[in-house]
Design an enzyme around this catalytic site. Sequence first.
Site, PDB file in Angstrom:
ATOM      1  N   HIS A 164       0.838  -1.207   0.000  1.00 46.76           N
ATOM      2  CA  HIS A 164       0.000   0.000   0.000  1.00 46.76           C
ATOM      3  C   HIS A 164       0.872   1.255   0.000  1.00 46.76           C
ATOM      4  O   HIS A 164       0.616   2.202  -0.766  1.00 46.76           O
ATOM      5  CB  HIS A 164      -0.905  -0.002   1.227  1.00 46.76           C
ATOM      6  CG  HIS A 164      -1.705   1.253   1.399  1.00 46.76           C
ATOM      7  ND1 HIS A 164      -2.954   1.429   0.840  1.00 46.76           N
ATOM      8  CD2 HIS A 164      -1.426   2.409   2.062  1.00 46.76           C
ATOM      9  CE1 HIS A 164      -3.414   2.628   1.144  1.00 46.76           C
ATOM     10  NE2 HIS A 164      -2.509   3.244   1.892  1.00 46.76           N
ATOM     11  N   GLU A 165       1.911   1.272   0.831  1.00 44.68           N
ATOM     12  CA  GLU A 165       2.801   2.437   0.866  1.00 44.68           C
ATOM     13  C   GLU A 165       3.570   2.575  -0.445  1.00 44.68           C
ATOM     14  O   GLU A 165       3.843   3.694  -0.893  1.00 44.68           O
ATOM     15  CB  GLU A 165       3.767   2.324   2.053  1.00 44.68           C
ATOM     16  CG  GLU A 165       3.079   2.279   3.412  1.00 44.68           C
ATOM     17  CD  GLU A 165       2.091   3.409   3.618  1.00 44.68           C
ATOM     18  OE1 GLU A 165       2.306   4.515   3.084  1.00 44.68           O
ATOM     19  OE2 GLU A 165       1.084   3.181   4.321  1.00 44.68           O
TER      20      GLU A 165
ATOM     21  N   HIS B 200       1.651   4.574  -2.854  1.00 36.47           N
ATOM     22  CA  HIS B 200       1.823   6.022  -2.734  1.00 36.47           C
ATOM     23  C   HIS B 200       3.085   6.493  -3.454  1.00 36.47           C
ATOM     24  O   HIS B 200       3.089   7.560  -4.083  1.00 36.47           O
ATOM     25  CB  HIS B 200       1.900   6.426  -1.258  1.00 36.47           C
ATOM     26  CG  HIS B 200       0.603   6.324  -0.532  1.00 36.47           C
ATOM     27  ND1 HIS B 200      -0.575   6.856  -1.028  1.00 36.47           N
ATOM     28  CD2 HIS B 200       0.282   5.751   0.657  1.00 36.47           C
ATOM     29  CE1 HIS B 200      -1.556   6.619  -0.166  1.00 36.47           C
ATOM     30  NE2 HIS B 200      -1.067   5.949   0.856  1.00 36.47           N
TER      31      HIS B 200
ATOM     32  N   HIS C 140       3.267   9.125  -6.547  1.00 39.80           N
ATOM     33  CA  HIS C 140       4.162  10.279  -6.574  1.00 39.80           C
ATOM     34  C   HIS C 140       4.970  10.299  -7.865  1.00 39.80           C
ATOM     35  O   HIS C 140       5.119  11.346  -8.510  1.00 39.80           O
ATOM     36  CB  HIS C 140       5.093  10.226  -5.358  1.00 39.80           C
ATOM     37  CG  HIS C 140       5.950  11.440  -5.206  1.00 39.80           C
ATOM     38  ND1 HIS C 140       7.139  11.443  -4.523  1.00 39.80           N
ATOM     39  CD2 HIS C 140       5.795  12.724  -5.655  1.00 39.80           C
ATOM     40  CE1 HIS C 140       7.666  12.653  -4.546  1.00 39.80           C
ATOM     41  NE2 HIS C 140       6.874  13.440  -5.228  1.00 39.80           N
TER      42      HIS C 140
END
Length: 236
Positions: A103-104, A107, A111
Amino acid sequence: MPYYYWGFDPTYLLVVIGAVICLIASARVNSTFNKYAQYRSMSGMTGAQAAERILHAAGIYDVSIQHVSGNLTDHYHPGKKTLNLSDAVYNSTSVAAIGVAAHECGHAIQHQQGYVPLSLRTAIVPVANIGSTLSWPLILIGLLFSRNTGSFLINLGILCFSFAVLFQLVTLPVEFNASSRALALLGQQGILSESEMPYTRKVLKAAALTYVASAAAALLQLLRLLLLFGGRRRDD
């Protein structure tokens, strides 16, 4: 209103409801994570190893993976380009830990690709932080004044709080999208088997509900402010 006369503020129920929603969501994510933290992944990869594979597969080599203390304090820092994994995720080989790590990574990929909601959320952060800090002081100071000056300060305080609410709302598509990316990436990279994916999906779904709860609580608080001080402005 008679309720106010007897010292009871009925709008405070909105705050209580918001708090209860957040507590339920927090309890659910913790219980779900703890349950599936007992399921060791077939690949035997740790959260950190899974994150590294996903980032490299996405062509990302300038994001460092770091170990941070705390329980489920995992987050991606766009400014520093660091992917921070908590104690329960970094060295764990569970399907829950791998899901959170992925999940991270979602991100980080957002980005890299310039995902608009993430860029908007990053831009809002300073304003939201200032707004949440100044909102109540402005409102309380405004109560000391009457008519124009007081109403101006109260309106400004409510506006400041609205930026914090906006941040919560913008966070929703960012988090849901990161979870969708995570599930797709875990399957594409063969990090989790088809039989393991439903477990990870439950963990990420429970985590997403905490953001929904936070947004709901913020909206309820904003509604309370409007109910409390909208009437005061009309009285002035």
